[in-house]
Structure formats: structure tokens, C-alpha cells
Motif scaffolding. Structure first.
Motif, PDB file in Angstrom:
ATOM      1  N   GLY A 117       4.465   7.617   4.765  1.00  0.00           N
ATOM      2  CA  GLY A 117       4.241   6.351   4.075  1.00  0.00           C
ATOM      3  C   GLY A 117       5.506   5.549   3.884  1.00  0.00           C
ATOM      4  O   GLY A 117       5.470   4.310   3.862  1.00  0.00           O
ATOM      5  N   SER A 118       6.640   6.232   3.777  1.00  0.00           N
ATOM      6  CA  SER A 118       7.903   5.530   3.545  1.00  0.00           C
ATOM      7  C   SER A 118       8.325   4.671   4.729  1.00  0.00           C
ATOM      8  O   SER A 118       9.206   3.823   4.605  1.00  0.00           O
ATOM      9  N   ARG A 119       7.712   4.870   5.877  1.00  0.00           N
ATOM     10  CA  ARG A 119       8.041   4.047   7.048  1.00  0.00           C
ATOM     11  C   ARG A 119       7.732   2.574   6.797  1.00  0.00           C
ATOM     12  O   ARG A 119       8.309   1.699   7.432  1.00  0.00           O
ATOM     13  N   TRP A 120       6.810   2.293   5.890  1.00  0.00           N
ATOM     14  CA  TRP A 120       6.364   0.910   5.684  1.00  0.00           C
ATOM     15  C   TRP A 120       6.894   0.291   4.396  1.00  0.00           C
ATOM     16  O   TRP A 120       6.448  -0.778   3.998  1.00  0.00           O
ATOM     17  N   TYR A 121       7.838   0.968   3.728  1.00  0.00           N
ATOM     18  CA  TYR A 121       8.456   0.347   2.566  1.00  0.00           C
ATOM     19  C   TYR A 121       9.130  -0.955   2.978  1.00  0.00           C
ATOM     20  O   TYR A 121       9.685  -1.069   4.074  1.00  0.00           O
ATOM     21  N   VAL A 122       9.109  -1.932   2.087  1.00  0.00           N
ATOM     22  CA  VAL A 122       9.701  -3.246   2.351  1.00  0.00           C
ATOM     23  C   VAL A 122      10.739  -3.543   1.281  1.00  0.00           C
ATOM     24  O   VAL A 122      10.457  -3.466   0.093  1.00  0.00           O
ATOM     25  N   ASP A 123      11.942  -3.893   1.716  1.00  0.00           N
ATOM     26  CA  ASP A 123      13.021  -4.257   0.796  1.00  0.00           C
ATOM     27  C   ASP A 123      13.090  -5.766   0.594  1.00  0.00           C
ATOM     28  O   ASP A 123      12.664  -6.532   1.450  1.00  0.00           O
ATOM     29  N   ALA A 124      13.678  -6.165  -0.495  1.00  0.00           N
ATOM     30  CA  ALA A 124      14.018  -7.572  -0.774  1.00  0.00           C
ATOM     31  C   ALA A 124      12.824  -8.495  -0.731  1.00  0.00           C
ATOM     32  O   ALA A 124      12.926  -9.645  -0.347  1.00  0.00           O
ATOM     33  N   GLY A 125      11.689  -8.008  -1.169  1.00  0.00           N
ATOM     34  CA  GLY A 125      10.554  -8.887  -1.374  1.00  0.00           C
ATOM     35  C   GLY A 125       9.880  -9.355  -0.128  1.00  0.00           C
ATOM     36  O   GLY A 125       9.208 -10.372  -0.113  1.00  0.00           O
ATOM     37  N   GLY A 126       9.992  -8.612   0.950  1.00  0.00           N
ATOM     38  CA  GLY A 126       9.140  -8.963   2.054  1.00  0.00           C
ATOM     39  C   GLY A 126       9.862  -9.281   3.319  1.00  0.00           C
ATOM     40  O   GLY A 126       9.965 -10.409   3.744  1.00  0.00           O
ATOM     41  N   GLY A 127      10.368  -8.300   4.000  1.00  0.00           N
ATOM     42  CA  GLY A 127      10.948  -8.526   5.298  1.00  0.00           C
ATOM     43  C   GLY A 127      10.570  -7.397   6.199  1.00  0.00           C
ATOM     44  O   GLY A 127       9.452  -6.957   6.220  1.00  0.00           O
ATOM     45  N   ALA A 155       0.824  -1.210   0.000  1.00  0.00           N
ATOM     46  CA  ALA A 155       0.000   0.000   0.000  1.00  0.00           C
ATOM     47  C   ALA A 155       0.858   1.259   0.000  1.00  0.00           C
ATOM     48  O   ALA A 155       0.578   2.226  -0.725  1.00  0.00           O
ATOM     49  N   SER A 156       1.917   1.271   0.801  1.00  0.00           N
ATOM     50  CA  SER A 156       2.762   2.463   0.870  1.00  0.00           C
ATOM     51  C   SER A 156       3.504   2.690  -0.441  1.00  0.00           C
ATOM     52  O   SER A 156       3.670   3.835  -0.876  1.00  0.00           O
ATOM     53  N   LEU A 157       3.944   1.613  -1.088  1.00  0.00           N
ATOM     54  CA  LEU A 157       4.633   1.781  -2.369  1.00  0.00           C
ATOM     55  C   LEU A 157       3.665   2.259  -3.447  1.00  0.00           C
ATOM     56  O   LEU A 157       4.025   3.103  -4.279  1.00  0.00           O
ATOM     57  N   ALA A 158       2.440   1.739  -3.450  1.00  0.00           N
ATOM     58  CA  ALA A 158       1.443   2.217  -4.404  1.00  0.00           C
ATOM     59  C   ALA A 158       1.191   3.704  -4.214  1.00  0.00           C
ATOM     60  O   ALA A 158       1.056   4.461  -5.189  1.00  0.00           O
ATOM     61  N   PHE A 159       1.159   4.156  -2.960  1.00  0.00           N
ATOM     62  CA  PHE A 159       1.002   5.586  -2.701  1.00  0.00           C
ATOM     63  C   PHE A 159       2.197   6.359  -3.245  1.00  0.00           C
ATOM     64  O   PHE A 159       2.043   7.438  -3.831  1.00  0.00           O
TER      65      PHE A 159
END
Length: 430
Positions: free
Chosen positions: A178-188, A10-14
Motif C-alpha cells: 500500500g505504501s507504493r501509492w502514498y502521496v507527498d506534498a498534497g498531491g503529486g 485510500a492507501s493512507l487510510a489503510f
């Protein structure tokens, strides 16, 4: 699917939607910027070409930067720079001020485009099914909102600063939160490396431990030969896209005899159909596979250019631009996804990030080629004939459509691909 991944998605879509708003606010007010700074018609192409060139530099620098820091961190700080550069462009009145603002915008937007697509590819890998088109649908939606805000500013004769300031005041803190919830490397963990997904058919991805430092295997890279077909597809897709954005209004008015008001419609319907195509595209990929969807998009896009080229009047031309919006909408997101997947299969998540950054450069190559190519052919020959050129280039995608398919594992033949953890032979795909 964990709550962490859902928040990351959701955060990346935003973030994609914010970029769509920002970019539309800049490009749709170029005439106003030209008037505000007194930029001559001869000098304007220099400014317009400098932005994608610097964006390419920013993308190349990002490829090196993410070897040391997570892509989420690059995205977190490049997005505010893009927004502040937009505000700077609207606030000045001296030539050096617009030069600095557009220079910062170009460098930052290259880093932004590369890092957000890195995160999108890795999240798709973690989800185990196609979601990349949804991120680009958010970008299209943002573009529609941004273009509408730009129209309102022009309609009410607002200064660029007055038009841009409320948007930046609202979006900049929202993007940072929103950037607080970005996820790197496919989900961690948000903002850090964790798990990349193994190869599997849509819906069947299995977690695989990734390397440290932004989810990248430090120093991982991918052969340019592996990416070359996808680079060609990306370039051709953006030649088509830039043709629509730069020449659709002129074509409708000068060639098809529309009114000035009606000439604004093609780009709007193109963006709306982009949104529709990308909104439904992930379902198509899950059901029919990426190869079939990309082939279908290329054919529909080529038919769209054909309709535009032979259109007897404005409304038939608009129909052609609608088809272009649907057809071209699926190609770019799937090209990013394919590049990330192929690099990951060969060398792991670090190579996936490098591949996305490298491929992103050809976004700007297509943009730089498309507008002068069609304009030059139109002036030297005619604009109907010029529309045939991007039509043929879009069909080039058909020659390389197999590049969008997952490659089968090759165990026991002496050519096993290195991977962080072997998840065994299973179904293929993202």
C-alpha cells in the motif's frame, strides 16, 4: 480529482487502520505482557511511561528527518518496524527483550504518527476539502478490529506470539504494498514531492508548486507561539482520551457498581462512537466549518464527562462515555489540520510538516498526564470528582476555537505571508 490522489487517500487510510489494529493489540494485552515477562506492578508504570516518552522523541526526530526525505518514506519504513516490535513483544520471555521491543515500538510509533498525519494534512490541502477526520475514522475502525482480535486471543487462551504472528504476517506485506501509492506534498507523484494546494474554501483548492525533497521547503519552521493554542488543545484532548482508556472500566465497576463483564463496555462504545463521529465529521466541517465542529465536539465531550461524574448507575455512565466518544472524536484530527494549515500559510509545506511533528508530541504529553492525574485525584479524593478535571480541560478548547479558522490574507499592510506561489485572494479554508 486525479487517480493518483484517490489512490494516495485510500492507501493512507489503510495505513491509519493498520496502526489502529497494531496499537489496540498492544494496549489491550498489557496484563498478558505483564504476566509473560513477570513485570511487577511497581515496574509496569515505568514501561508504560517509556513508550509515549520515546514516541515523543521519535516525533521530534521525524521533524528533522523530513527536511531531507519525504514523509512517505518515513511512514513506509516506520510502519513495519512498529509491526515487528509488536511481534517481538509477544515472542520473548526476558525482561531485556520486552524493554527492547517496547523501546523500538515507542520510537517507531512516534515517527509513524507524525508522518502519517503529515501526509493526511497535505492530502487534505490537495483535495481542498476536509478529509482528515476520515483518516482518523480508519484508525478507530482498526482499533475496534484490533481490540476484537485481542479479545479472541484472550478468550481462547492463545499465547501472545500466536495472537500477534498471523496479524503481522498479513498486515506487514499489505502495508508495504500500500505504501507504493502514498502521496507527498498534497498531491503529486507517489512517494515524492509535487504540488501543494493553495488556500481555498472546501472544494476550491488550487495547486501551488511545492519545494523539493518530500514536499518541504528545507529548513522551514513555524513559531511555537503560533502553535501554542493548538498544543494546549491537543494535550487536553488526550487527557480526556487517556481517562477513558485507563479508567472507564474501573469507574464503572468500582464507582457505579457494574459487573466485571459490563465494565468492558464503556471503552468499546467510546471507540464505536469515535468511529461514528469521525465518519460524519468531515461532512460537518464542510458544511459548518472547523470552528463550529470543534466547539460542538468540546461541548458534547464536556457534557459526556459531566454525565459520567453524576451517573446514578452503570447504564447512564455508559451513555456518558458514548457522548465522550462523539465529542472527542473530532478534536484531534482538526487540531492536526489546523496546525498544518497555519504553518503552510505562513511558510509553505515544509513548515506544515514541522508543525505536525511538533504538535504530535503533545499527543504523548496528554497521555502521560491524563492517567496519573485522574488516578491520583481519584485515590486522594474520589473518582466522581476526578472526572470533573478532564471535563474542565476539554472546555479549554472553547477558548482557542478561533485557532481552527483560516486566517484572512493581509495584502497591502506590510505583513504579507511568504508563500511558494501567490494564488491570489480567494476563499479561505482547507
Amino acid at each position: 480529482m486525479t487517480e493518483t490522489l484517490r489512490r494516495g487517500r485510500a492507501s493512507l487510510a489503510f495505513g491509519f487502520s493498520v496502526q489502529g489494529v497494531t496499537f489496540a493489540l498492544l494496549v489491550t494485552r498489557i496484563p498478558a505482557l505483564q504476566d509473560q515477562y513477570g513485570i511487577s506492578d511497581g515496574l509496569l508504570p515505568v514501561f508504560l511511561a517509556a513508550v509515549p516518552i520515546l514516541a515523543g522523541v521519535g516525533s521530534v526526530c521525524t521533524e528533522r528527518l523530513v527536511r531531507k526525505v519525504p514523509p512517505s518514506r518515513v511512514l513506509r519504513w516506520s510502519q513495519p518496524v512498529v509491526l515487528l516490535s509488536l511481534l517481538g513483544a509477544g515472542a520473548g520471555d526476558a525482561m531485556w527483550e520486552i524493554a527492547v521491543a517496547l523501546g523500538m515500538f515507542g520510537l517507531a510509533v512516534g515517527a509513524l504518527d507524525a508522518s502519517m498525519n503529515m501526509l493526511g494534512v497535505s492530502l487534505q490541502r490537495a483535495y481542498g476539502r476536509s478529509i482528515m477526520l476520515g483518516f482518523h475514522a480508519a484508525y478507530s475502525l482498526g482499533g475496534i478490529v484490533g481490540a476484537s482480535l485481542a479479545w479472541a486471543g484472550a478468550h481462547w487462551d492463545l499465547s501472545l506470539l500466536v495472537s500477534y504472528l498471523p496479524v503481522v504476517v498479513v498486515l506487514l506485506p499489505a502495508a508495504l504494498v500500500g505504501s507504493r501509492w502514498y502521496v507527498d506534498a498534497g498531491g503529486g507523484e507517489p512517494g515524492g514531492a509535487a504540488h501543494a494546494a493553495g488556500r481555498g474554501r472546501e472544494g476550491d483548492a488550487q495547486p501551488v508548486k511545492a519545494g523539493a525533497g518530500g514536499g518541504a521547503t528545507l529548513g522551514a519552521t513555524v513559531s511555537f507561539k503560533v502553535l501554542l493554542p493548538l498544543c494546549l488543545v491537543m494535550t487536553c484532548a488526550y487527557i480526556g482520551d487517556s481517562t477513558v482508556s485507563n479508567w472507564s472500566a474501573k469507574y464503572l465497576q468500582d464507582v457505579l457498581g457494574s459487573s466485571e463483564q459490563l465494565a468492558t463496555v464503556p471503552y468499546n462504545v467510546y471507540m464505536v462512537m469515535n468511529l461514528v463521529g469521525r465518519g460524519a465529521g468531515d461532512l460537518g466541517v464542510r458544511r459548518f466549518g472547523a470552528v463550529a465542529v470543534v466547539r460542538g465536539g468540546a461541548v458534547v465531550g464536556a457534557v459526556g464527562f459531566g454525565v459520567v461524574a453524576v451517573a446514578p448507575g452503570a447504564w447512564v455512565g455508559i451513555l456518558g462515555f458514548m457522548l465522550l466518544g462523539i465529542g472527542l472524536s473530532v478534536i484531534v484530527p482538526q487540531t492536526f489540520a489546523a496546525a498544518g494549515r497555519r504553518a503552510f500559510e505562513c511558510h509553505g509545506p515544509g513548515a506544515s510538516d514541522a508543525a505536525v511533528a511538533r504538535l504530535n508530541v503533545f499527543n504523548y504529553v496528554g497521555f502521560l498526564i491524563g492517567s496519573p492525574l485522574v488516578g491520583g485525584l481519584g485515590d486522594a479524593w474520589n473518582y466522581r470528582g476526578a472526572m470533573v478535571v478532564p471535563m474542565v480541560l476539554v472546555l479549554v478548547t472553547l477558548l482557542y476555537a478561533r485557532s481552527f479558522a483560516p486566517e484572512p490574507d493581509r495584502y497591502g499592510d506590510g505583513h504579507e505571508r511568504p508563500r511558494t506561489t501567490d494564488v491570489g485572494r480567494g476563499s479561505n479554508g482547507l
